[in-house]
Write an enzyme that holds these catalytic residues in place. Sequence first.
Site, PDB file in Angstrom:
ATOM      1  CB  VAL A 139      -0.792  -0.175   1.196  1.00  0.00           C
ATOM      2  CG1 VAL A 139      -2.327   1.146   1.108  1.00  0.00           C
ATOM      3  CG2 VAL A 139      -1.669  -1.187   1.635  1.00  0.00           C
ATOM      4  CE  LYS A 140       3.338   4.426  -5.475  1.00  0.00           C
ATOM      5  NZ  LYS A 140       3.433   5.249  -6.047  1.00  0.00           N
TER       6      LYS A 140
END
Length: 218
Positions: free
Chosen positions: A86-87
């Site tokens: 997850v960025k």
Amino acid sequence: MKFFVDTANLEQIREAQDLGILDGVTTNPSLMAKEGITGEVNVLAHYKAICELVDGDISAEVIGTDFEGMIKEGQALAEIHENIVVKVPMTKDGVTAIRWVTDHDIRTNCTLIFSAGQAILAAKAGATYLSPFIGRIDDMNWDGIELIAQIAEIYTIQGYQTEILAASIRTPLHIVRAAEAGADVVTCPLSSILGLLKHPLTDIGLAQFLADHKKANS
């Protein structure tokens, strides 16, 4: 050093995969929109398609900017596939979200990094990857590669496990210099990776070899 391709284009991802050197993919809402992929359902489906194509980490970016929104989106993205990372942006809420999702066994890529101080905070929060934006730093007449080297030194001294993912790569030379500076990963357009193949002496040498072979067998 690992090679990630920065795109949402499946054909480019396949081409990078066929080279035999691809370790992962990074993408974001802008890259999705560039490919005409809009709407939450379509975006999530496209992330899944990328995960099924590449056996490596796939960075998927949250849209929300508040803690609750990032947590909700992060959980939804992580459920798509085990390879999803997850960025999350480097903000106060972003750092808090990184700590929360890390404690809940979700891997993260802290993005939009422009200073060593931000890099320290991301590592302290438990980010899996850290994305300094080399090209954008260079655009401001600073030295993006120097920042990579500074972060690498700090992480080594402090024993931080966060991997340095050099982003905003503009040229093949950026890739080489990021490797020299201690980046663990580079993410870049396929064109920059293919640029590493090219050298005029290689072309000249191959042409000479083929010419000599033709003479010897004529």
